[in-house]
Enzyme design. Structure first.
Site, PDB file in Angstrom:
ATOM      1  N   GLY A  39       0.796  -1.218   0.000  1.00 23.65           N
ATOM      2  CA  GLY A  39       0.000   0.000   0.000  1.00 23.65           C
ATOM      3  C   GLY A  39       0.825   1.263   0.000  1.00 23.65           C
ATOM      4  N   ASP A  60      11.010  -6.763  -2.664  1.00 30.16           N
ATOM      5  CA  ASP A  60       9.792  -7.477  -2.279  1.00 30.16           C
ATOM      6  C   ASP A  60       9.940  -8.915  -2.754  1.00 30.16           C
ATOM      7  OD1 ASP A  60       6.618  -6.132  -1.681  1.00 30.16           O
ATOM      8  OD2 ASP A  60       6.967  -8.277  -1.841  1.00 30.16           O
ATOM      9  N   ASN A  68      -4.975  -7.298  -2.421  1.00 25.26           N
ATOM     10  CA  ASN A  68      -4.040  -6.181  -2.526  1.00 25.26           C
ATOM     11  C   ASN A  68      -4.622  -5.009  -3.320  1.00 25.26           C
ATOM     12  OD1 ASN A  68      -1.394  -8.557  -3.202  1.00 25.26           O
ATOM     13  ND2 ASN A  68      -2.093  -7.807  -1.224  1.00 25.26           N
ATOM     14  N   LEU A  69      -5.522  -5.305  -4.242  1.00 22.27           N
ATOM     15  CA  LEU A  69      -5.909  -4.337  -5.264  1.00 22.27           C
ATOM     16  C   LEU A  69      -6.734  -3.173  -4.732  1.00 22.27           C
ATOM     17  CD1 LEU A  69      -6.782  -6.901  -8.075  1.00 22.27           C
ATOM     18  CD2 LEU A  69      -4.612  -5.719  -7.676  1.00 22.27           C
ATOM     19  N   GLN A  70      -7.258  -3.287  -3.527  1.00 22.93           N
ATOM     20  CA  GLN A  70      -8.044  -2.217  -2.927  1.00 22.93           C
ATOM     21  C   GLN A  70      -7.178  -1.011  -2.558  1.00 22.93           C
ATOM     22  OE1 GLN A  70      -7.442  -2.304   0.678  1.00 22.93           O
ATOM     23  NE2 GLN A  70      -9.152  -1.197   1.604  1.00 22.93           N
ATOM     24  N   ARG A  71      -5.862  -1.196  -2.452  1.00 20.44           N
ATOM     25  CA  ARG A  71      -4.986  -0.102  -2.019  1.00 20.44           C
ATOM     26  C   ARG A  71      -3.631  -0.104  -2.721  1.00 20.44           C
ATOM     27  NH1 ARG A  71      -5.225  -4.350   0.861  1.00 20.44           N
ATOM     28  NH2 ARG A  71      -3.415  -5.326   1.816  1.00 20.44           N
ATOM     29  N   LYS A  84       5.280  -9.178  -7.135  1.00 24.00           N
ATOM     30  CA  LYS A  84       4.964  -7.756  -7.003  1.00 24.00           C
ATOM     31  C   LYS A  84       6.024  -6.871  -7.651  1.00 24.00           C
ATOM     32  CE  LYS A  84       1.960  -7.784  -2.952  1.00 24.00           C
ATOM     33  NZ  LYS A  84       1.743  -7.296  -1.565  1.00 24.00           N
ATOM     34  N   CYS A 186      -3.053  -5.480   8.684  1.00 26.51           N
ATOM     35  CA  CYS A 186      -4.143  -5.002   7.823  1.00 26.51           C
ATOM     36  C   CYS A 186      -5.123  -6.124   7.531  1.00 26.51           C
ATOM     37  CB  CYS A 186      -3.568  -4.464   6.512  1.00 26.51           C
ATOM     38  SG  CYS A 186      -2.638  -2.932   6.684  1.00 26.51           S
ATOM     39  N   CYS A 343      -7.342 -19.158  11.591  1.00 26.62           N
ATOM     40  CA  CYS A 343      -7.859 -17.869  11.132  1.00 26.62           C
ATOM     41  C   CYS A 343      -7.147 -17.544   9.830  1.00 26.62           C
ATOM     42  CB  CYS A 343      -7.691 -16.788  12.192  1.00 26.62           C
ATOM     43  SG  CYS A 343      -5.967 -16.448  12.626  1.00 26.62           S
TER      44      CYS A 343
END
Length: 385
Positions: A39, A60, A68-71, A84, A186, A343
């Site tokens: 992000g 990276d 990931n694509l939301q930010r 990446k 996050c 989880c």
């Protein structure tokens, strides 16, 4: 010298008296390392490339997934599954083919950090974990390279410039890391998509200012941003003369084991001197171990994620009880079976295991790395998010 094409590309920079042709040539001659293409690293790298940084290094080792694509705007939907750094290089080359993009497809560690960082004038830290933040900070101080820092959490961000001669380092402000599991990632807490865009752009601004030697950099200052209130504030950060790394009498003179320092379990080092029982080997289970006992009738697989996460991906036979509801459903959990709690990455499952142990459940484990690691290593049909 700037080419005719570069004079046209950077004409709006050159019009600024604080930049001009001389300043643009400084940017062209500079080398900057961006650590992390998530992000923060996405807008950071994109604006540095657009600004004309001559050499842009990228560190990276992760691949692009849909979450990931939301930010992480440097990546595209079609890049899913791609490294990446490769995805980022394509975007950066499209923005500015004049920039030399250097790829470091590896995890930054104590073994390679000094060798990688020493080739750059500045480092911009876009990482999201405390181990790497301390590693980047320590390497920058030891090498005498400024560290342009930012971090984000839910709706809030921080930014500063560390590891300069006149200012503090990250350890001056945070001498020791928080207890493991106390700061959600996050993936566990969520994050406003535009927030890292704002903070990453601030990092890019500080990088350019430092190269040009213009303005008042965030040295000795911590910039705080609250997106919900649309408010900025600032805290003065004095250099700590007693800092173990950059103080008057430093005791840290080389890179250390940052997993141990931050209390993170890995294959090389297990933290066994903590009173928390879930840090012991007996309270965890590896993905490959779980895969071998999935059909065992004495296994109870407890998924403590949220319903929407369970809908995206779940292991067959698992029972969903979100972590916040566990205390109300203890009667559904068998004490005569082995309970494996899972989880997304392990944070919530560790807490649940610790809670269940306190309630008298002795045969209970957490899946190390969570369903994400299980999908990566065992069941490739599971959707990662």
């Amino acid at each position: 010298m700037l080419t005719k094409e570069e004079l046209k590309r950077y004409s709006r920079h050159i019009l600024l008296s604080e930049v001009g042709i001389e300043g643009q040539q400084k940017l062209k001659s500079a080398s900057v390392l961006v650590v992390g293409l998530g992000g923060l690293g996405s807008p950071l790298a994109m604006y540095l490339a657009a600004s004309g940084i001559g050499t842009l290094g990228l560190v990276d080792f992760d691949v692009v997934d849909h979450s990931n694509l939301q930010r992480q705007i440097i990546h595209r939907t079609s890049d899913k599954g791609q490294l990446k750094i490769e995805s980022a290089k394509q975007t950066l080359n499209a923005i500015n083919p004049e920039v030399n993009v250097v790829l470091h497809n590896e995890r930054l560690t104590s073994d390679n950090a000094l060798e990688i960082l020493k080739h750059y004038d500045l480092v911009a830290d876009g990482t999201d974990n405390f181990q790497t933040r301390y590693l980047v900070n320590d390497a920058c101080v030891l090498l005498g390279i400024p560290n342009v820092f930012a971090s984000v959490y839910k709706f809030e961000g921080q930014a500063s410039v560390f590891a300069t001669k006149e200012g503090p380092c990250y350890r001056c402000i945070y001498p020791s890391p928080p207890e493991p599991g106390t700061v959600p990632t996050c993936a566990e807490a969520g994050i406003l998509g535009v927030l890292p865009g704002i903070m990453g752009t601030i990092q890019a601004t500080e990088v350019v200012k430092l190269i040009l030697n213009k303005g008042n950099a965030l040295i000795g200052r911590l910039l705080l941003y609250n997106a919900l209130d649309m408010a900025f504030s600032e805290i003065k950060l004095p250099k700590d003369p007693n800092c173990a790394l950059c103080g008057d009498h430093p005791t840290i003179k080389e890179l250390i084991d940052y997993d141990v320092f931050c209390g993170v379990n890995n294959e090389k080092s297990e933290i066994t001197d903590t009173p928390n029982p879930i840090e012991q080997n007996s309270w965890k289970i590896e993905p490959n171990e779980l895969s071998k006992i999935l059909n065992d009738k004495d296994l109870f697989l407890l998924d403590v994620r949220e319903p929407y996460e369970y809908e995206i991906a779940s292991i067959k036979g698992s029972i969903l009880i979100p972590s916040e509801q566990i205390s109300n459903h203890l009667d559904r959990l068998p004490k005569n079976k082995t309970i494996v709690v899972l989880c997304h990455h392990s944070g919530r499952s560790k807490k649940v295991v610790n809670y269940l142990i306190g309630k008298g459940f002795n045969e209970v484990r957490f899946l190390l790395g969570g369903i994400d690691r299980y999908a990566l290593e065992i069941d490739h049909t599971l959707e990662r998010y």
